[in-house]
Design a protein around this motif. Structure first.
Motif, mmCIF file in Angstrom:
data_model
loop_
_atom_site.group_PDB
_atom_site.id
_atom_site.type_symbol
_atom_site.label_atom_id
_atom_site.label_comp_id
_atom_site.label_asym_id
_atom_site.label_seq_id
_atom_site.Cartn_x
_atom_site.Cartn_y
_atom_site.Cartn_z
ATOM 1 N N PHE A 97 -8.670 -5.381 1.253
ATOM 2 C CA PHE A 97 -7.766 -6.528 1.340
ATOM 3 C C PHE A 97 -7.121 -6.831 -0.007
ATOM 4 O O PHE A 97 -6.003 -7.329 -0.067
ATOM 5 C CB PHE A 97 -8.476 -7.766 1.903
ATOM 6 N N ARG A 98 -7.804 -6.497 -1.107
ATOM 7 C CA ARG A 98 -7.220 -6.725 -2.429
ATOM 8 C C ARG A 98 -6.018 -5.804 -2.659
ATOM 9 O O ARG A 98 -5.005 -6.209 -3.231
ATOM 10 C CB ARG A 98 -8.260 -6.500 -3.520
ATOM 11 N N THR A 99 -6.146 -4.568 -2.212
ATOM 12 C CA THR A 99 -5.037 -3.617 -2.338
ATOM 13 C C THR A 99 -3.842 -4.077 -1.507
ATOM 14 O O THR A 99 -2.696 -4.034 -1.966
ATOM 15 C CB THR A 99 -5.486 -2.216 -1.876
ATOM 16 N N ILE A 100 -4.117 -4.507 -0.288
ATOM 17 C CA ILE A 100 -3.041 -4.988 0.586
ATOM 18 C C ILE A 100 -2.372 -6.205 -0.039
ATOM 19 O O ILE A 100 -1.144 -6.314 -0.064
ATOM 20 C CB ILE A 100 -3.593 -5.317 1.987
ATOM 21 N N ASN A 101 -3.168 -7.112 -0.588
ATOM 22 C CA ASN A 101 -2.632 -8.316 -1.202
ATOM 23 C C ASN A 101 -1.797 -7.985 -2.436
ATOM 24 O O ASN A 101 -0.728 -8.562 -2.645
ATOM 25 C CB ASN A 101 -3.763 -9.277 -1.567
ATOM 26 N N ARG A 102 -2.265 -7.051 -3.256
ATOM 27 C CA ARG A 102 -1.530 -6.677 -4.466
ATOM 28 C C ARG A 102 -0.185 -6.049 -4.108
ATOM 29 O O ARG A 102 0.849 -6.393 -4.672
ATOM 30 C CB ARG A 102 -2.365 -5.725 -5.319
ATOM 31 N N VAL A 103 -0.175 -5.138 -3.153
ATOM 32 C CA VAL A 103 1.072 -4.487 -2.741
ATOM 33 C C VAL A 103 2.002 -5.509 -2.088
ATOM 34 O O VAL A 103 3.208 -5.527 -2.355
ATOM 35 C CB VAL A 103 0.786 -3.315 -1.782
ATOM 36 N N MET A 132 -4.087 0.623 17.154
ATOM 37 C CA MET A 132 -2.718 0.878 16.683
ATOM 38 C C MET A 132 -2.650 0.802 15.159
ATOM 39 O O MET A 132 -1.979 1.615 14.528
ATOM 40 C CB MET A 132 -1.751 -0.138 17.298
ATOM 41 N N SER A 133 -3.336 -0.162 14.582
ATOM 42 C CA SER A 133 -3.342 -0.279 13.118
ATOM 43 C C SER A 133 -4.043 0.905 12.476
ATOM 44 O O SER A 133 -3.631 1.380 11.416
ATOM 45 C CB SER A 133 -4.019 -1.587 12.690
ATOM 46 N N MET A 134 -5.116 1.376 13.120
ATOM 47 C CA MET A 134 -5.816 2.570 12.600
ATOM 48 C C MET A 134 -4.886 3.777 12.606
ATOM 49 O O MET A 134 -4.865 4.562 11.664
ATOM 50 C CB MET A 134 -7.047 2.881 13.455
ATOM 51 N N TRP A 135 -4.115 3.917 13.678
ATOM 52 C CA TRP A 135 -3.216 5.060 13.795
ATOM 53 C C TRP A 135 -2.114 4.988 12.739
ATOM 54 O O TRP A 135 -1.767 5.993 12.120
ATOM 55 C CB TRP A 135 -2.616 5.099 15.197
ATOM 56 N N ILE A 136 -1.567 3.792 12.535
ATOM 57 C CA ILE A 136 -0.514 3.617 11.532
ATOM 58 C C ILE A 136 -1.066 3.885 10.138
ATOM 59 O O ILE A 136 -0.395 4.481 9.295
ATOM 60 C CB ILE A 136 0.097 2.202 11.630
ATOM 61 N N ALA A 137 -2.320 3.469 9.894
ATOM 62 C CA ALA A 137 -2.937 3.673 8.576
ATOM 63 C C ALA A 137 -3.402 5.102 8.368
ATOM 64 O O ALA A 137 -3.776 5.464 7.249
ATOM 65 C CB ALA A 137 -4.108 2.722 8.399
ATOM 66 N N GLY A 138 -3.368 5.919 9.398
ATOM 67 C CA GLY A 138 -3.825 7.299 9.252
ATOM 68 C C GLY A 138 -5.315 7.376 8.970
ATOM 69 O O GLY A 138 -5.771 8.214 8.185
ATOM 70 N N MET A 147 2.340 4.190 3.399
ATOM 71 C CA MET A 147 1.408 3.832 4.447
ATOM 72 C C MET A 147 1.161 2.324 4.438
ATOM 73 O O MET A 147 1.125 1.714 5.499
ATOM 74 C CB MET A 147 0.117 4.615 4.236
ATOM 75 N N LEU A 148 1.010 1.747 3.272
ATOM 76 C CA LEU A 148 0.760 0.314 3.197
ATOM 77 C C LEU A 148 1.960 -0.495 3.678
ATOM 78 O O LEU A 148 1.791 -1.551 4.300
ATOM 79 C CB LEU A 148 0.391 -0.094 1.769
ATOM 80 N N ALA A 149 3.150 0.002 3.414
ATOM 81 C CA ALA A 149 4.342 -0.698 3.891
ATOM 82 C C ALA A 149 4.358 -0.732 5.416
ATOM 83 O O ALA A 149 4.677 -1.762 6.022
ATOM 84 C CB ALA A 149 5.595 -0.027 3.353
ATOM 85 N N LYS A 150 4.022 0.390 6.045
ATOM 86 C CA LYS A 150 3.977 0.434 7.507
ATOM 87 C C LYS A 150 2.934 -0.523 8.058
ATOM 88 O O LYS A 150 3.168 -1.216 9.047
ATOM 89 C CB LYS A 150 3.694 1.858 7.987
ATOM 90 N N ILE A 151 1.782 -0.579 7.406
ATOM 91 C CA ILE A 151 0.716 -1.472 7.868
ATOM 92 C C ILE A 151 1.162 -2.928 7.762
ATOM 93 O O ILE A 151 0.968 -3.726 8.686
ATOM 94 C CB ILE A 151 -0.573 -1.247 7.046
ATOM 95 N N ILE A 152 1.760 -3.288 6.639
ATOM 96 C CA ILE A 152 2.169 -4.678 6.430
ATOM 97 C C ILE A 152 3.271 -5.077 7.405
ATOM 98 O O ILE A 152 3.243 -6.166 7.980
ATOM 99 C CB ILE A 152 2.605 -4.892 4.967
ATOM 100 N N ILE A 153 4.233 -4.204 7.632
ATOM 101 C CA ILE A 153 5.322 -4.519 8.572
ATOM 102 C C ILE A 153 4.790 -4.633 9.991
ATOM 103 O O ILE A 153 5.149 -5.548 10.731
ATOM 104 C CB ILE A 153 6.439 -3.469 8.467
ATOM 105 N N TYR A 154 3.897 -3.709 10.377
ATOM 106 C CA TYR A 154 3.303 -3.795 11.723
ATOM 107 C C TYR A 154 2.490 -5.069 11.870
ATOM 108 O O TYR A 154 2.540 -5.731 12.915
ATOM 109 C CB TYR A 154 2.436 -2.569 12.017
ATOM 110 N N ALA A 155 1.745 -5.432 10.839
ATOM 111 C CA ALA A 155 0.949 -6.660 10.903
ATOM 112 C C ALA A 155 1.847 -7.876 11.055
ATOM 113 O O ALA A 155 1.520 -8.808 11.805
ATOM 114 C CB ALA A 155 0.077 -6.783 9.658
ATOM 115 N N CYS A 156 2.974 -7.898 10.365
ATOM 116 C CA CYS A 156 3.903 -9.027 10.498
ATOM 117 C C CYS A 156 4.461 -9.108 11.911
ATOM 118 O O CYS A 156 4.661 -10.206 12.438
ATOM 119 C CB CYS A 156 5.036 -8.902 9.488
#
Length: 156
Positions: free
Chosen positions: A41-47, A29-35, A1-10
């Motif tokens: 933000f720390r989790t997103i940054n770490r991944v 759209m981001s909410m839908w991708i994140a389920g 799920m985090l990979a999809k969010i990061i790619i969509y954000a890019c």
């Protein structure tokens, strides 16, 4: 799920982890991708920094290097393929300090592979070897464009 969010954000030109987390909270759209999950933000940054950095770099460089509308014309390939051996011999007869003859060998190999892919056709696409370039319907600006296409004929 985090990979999809990061790619969509890019793709939306959002690169910072706090902005990505904000988009997951506010953008539908981001909410839908994140389920409907809200990663911090720390989790997103770490991944993004530990796991995804090399993977995303390889994926995006591969996408940027993918040939979209690159033509290979049969006449040009035949002409260059016939001209290359003479240029290689001429470069070998020139000064020993130049390496032009060695630089032409990869080009000769490239033209031979293009000739093998073309077969009897006049054109092909580097991205899809089965497609040939055809003039598509004219758009609103009245300029027909050459795009890769297929000649599909249906028999009854």
């Amino acid at each position: 799920m985090l990979a999809k969010i990061i790619i969509y954000a890019c793709t939306q030109r959002i690169y910072f982890s706090r902005q990505i987390a904000k988009a997951v909270r506010q953008n539908i759209m981001s909410m839908w991708i994140a389920g409907r999950q809200r990663p911090d933000f720390r989790t997103i940054n770490r991944v993004n920094s530990e796991r995804m950095k090399t993977a995303l770099e390889t994926v995006f460089t591969a996408v940027l290097q993918f040939p979209v509308y690159t033509f290979v014309w049969g006449k040009v390939v035949l002409k260059q393929n016939a001209k290359a051996p003479g240029e290689i011999e001429g470069a070998e007869k020139q000064e020993e300090g130049t390496h032009r003859g060695k630089d032409l060998l990869p080009c000769l190999h490239k033209y031979e592979t293009h000739e093998a892919i073309l077969g009897t056709r006049n054109s092909s696409s580097k991205a899809d070897h089965d497609a040939k370039f055809v003039r598509m319907k004219e758009n609103h600006m009245r300029n027909g464009q050459l795009k890769p296409g297929y000649n599909v004929q249906i028999l009854r």
